[in-house]
Design an enzyme around this catalytic site. Structure first.
Site, PDB file in Angstrom:
ATOM      1  N   ASP A 135       0.862  -1.195   0.000  1.00 27.77           N
ATOM      2  CA  ASP A 135       0.000   0.000   0.000  1.00 27.77           C
ATOM      3  C   ASP A 135       0.890   1.234   0.000  1.00 27.77           C
ATOM      4  O   ASP A 135       1.964   1.233   0.650  1.00 27.77           O
ATOM      5  CB  ASP A 135      -0.908   0.014   1.229  1.00 27.77           C
ATOM      6  CG  ASP A 135      -1.978  -1.072   1.174  1.00 27.77           C
ATOM      7  OD1 ASP A 135      -2.331  -1.495   0.057  1.00 27.77           O
ATOM      8  OD2 ASP A 135      -2.448  -1.510   2.239  1.00 27.77           O
ATOM      9  N   ASP A 149      -7.109  -1.557  -4.296  1.00 28.99           N
ATOM     10  CA  ASP A 149      -8.157  -1.189  -3.342  1.00 28.99           C
ATOM     11  C   ASP A 149      -9.129  -0.176  -3.952  1.00 28.99           C
ATOM     12  O   ASP A 149     -10.346  -0.247  -3.728  1.00 28.99           O
ATOM     13  CB  ASP A 149      -7.535  -0.599  -2.071  1.00 28.99           C
ATOM     14  CG  ASP A 149      -6.671  -1.611  -1.326  1.00 28.99           C
ATOM     15  OD1 ASP A 149      -6.905  -2.823  -1.499  1.00 28.99           O
ATOM     16  OD2 ASP A 149      -5.769  -1.182  -0.582  1.00 28.99           O
TER      17      ASP A 149
END
Length: 243
Positions: A135, A149
């Site tokens: 991330d 995401d």
């Protein structure tokens, strides 16, 4: 001329993009963007050293996430991997029957995002089924996320909106579709409909019916004459008797 009509209708249907193809294209785009950005971030960034884009509001910061999207369920990595596999298989199987373009886009976003994070689960450390997801996008105090995401979130919102407004994933064909209109238009443009008009057909049918009726009447008259025997030509006069 019938072949020309079919050719025209086939061209119209050929111009209509397959819904499963739309789903696959969207999924591939999301997956490619996710993989490329993660490779660049891992190669160029150091964990714990954020790169500001718009001050502290939007920034890049590298973290390794063992949980689900937005760092949720961090202690259930292998379960999340299995769930992701089931989601991918389910979307692929269901997507082959789609007729709605918007449903294809929504499912394509979800599929691409699920595949992007699944690649990390399978191929990144600490090992298969337990890999940590990369991330790197941070917005304000919101949990850090990635392109995968974002695809999952946007796709889920789109699918929820479609269900709310009654847009069905498998729409029923409408009578008198555009393909039929194209075929009819091609036939009219060539001046040949491929069959006689209704009026001509009805006229020929009436003529044949009248002829058959007349023939039947003549046959009935002939049959009646034969049954009655020869005509009486004495006009009621007495015939001479034999002596």
């Amino acid at each position: 001329m019938t072949g020309e009509q079919n050719h025209g209708g086939g061209d119209a249907r050929g111009r209509r993009v397959s819904r499963p193809l739309v789903l696959a294209a969207i999924a591939v785009i999301v997956l490619a963007l996710d993989i490329v950005t993660k490779v660049v971030v891992v190669a160029e960034m150091t964990p714990g050293r954020p790169v500001p884009l718009l001050g502290d509001d939007i920034r890049f910061t590298l973290i390794r996430n063992p949980g689900a999207a937005f760092s949720m369920a961090t202690g259930m990595t292998w379960i999340l991997t299995i769930v992701a596999l089931l989601v991918v298989v389910g979307i692929i199987r269901y997507g082959r029957r789609l007729t709605s373009a918007w449903w294809a886009v929504g499912l394509g976003l979800v599929l691409g995002g699920a595949l992007g994070n699944l690649v990390d689960r399978l191929f990144r450390a600490p090992g298969p089924l337990e890999g940590h997801v990369v991330d790197f996008i941070a917005v304000g105090s919101f949990p850090v996320f990635n392109i995968a995401d974002s695809g999952i979130t946007v796709g889920a919102i789109l699918l929820a909106a479609l269900a709310l407004f009654g847009v069905e994933p498998q729409q029923r064909p409408v009578a008198g579709s555009a393909d039929d209109a194209v075929s009819v238009g091609d036939a009219e443009a060539t001046g040949d409909t491929g069959s006689p008009s209704d009026a001509e057909t009805a006229s020929d049918s009436d003529t044949a019916s009248d002829a058959n009726t007349a023939d039947e009447a003549d046959s009935a008259d002939d049959a009646g004459s034969d049954a009655a025997g020869p005509a009486d030509t004495t006009d009621g006069k007495d015939l001479p008797r034999d002596a």
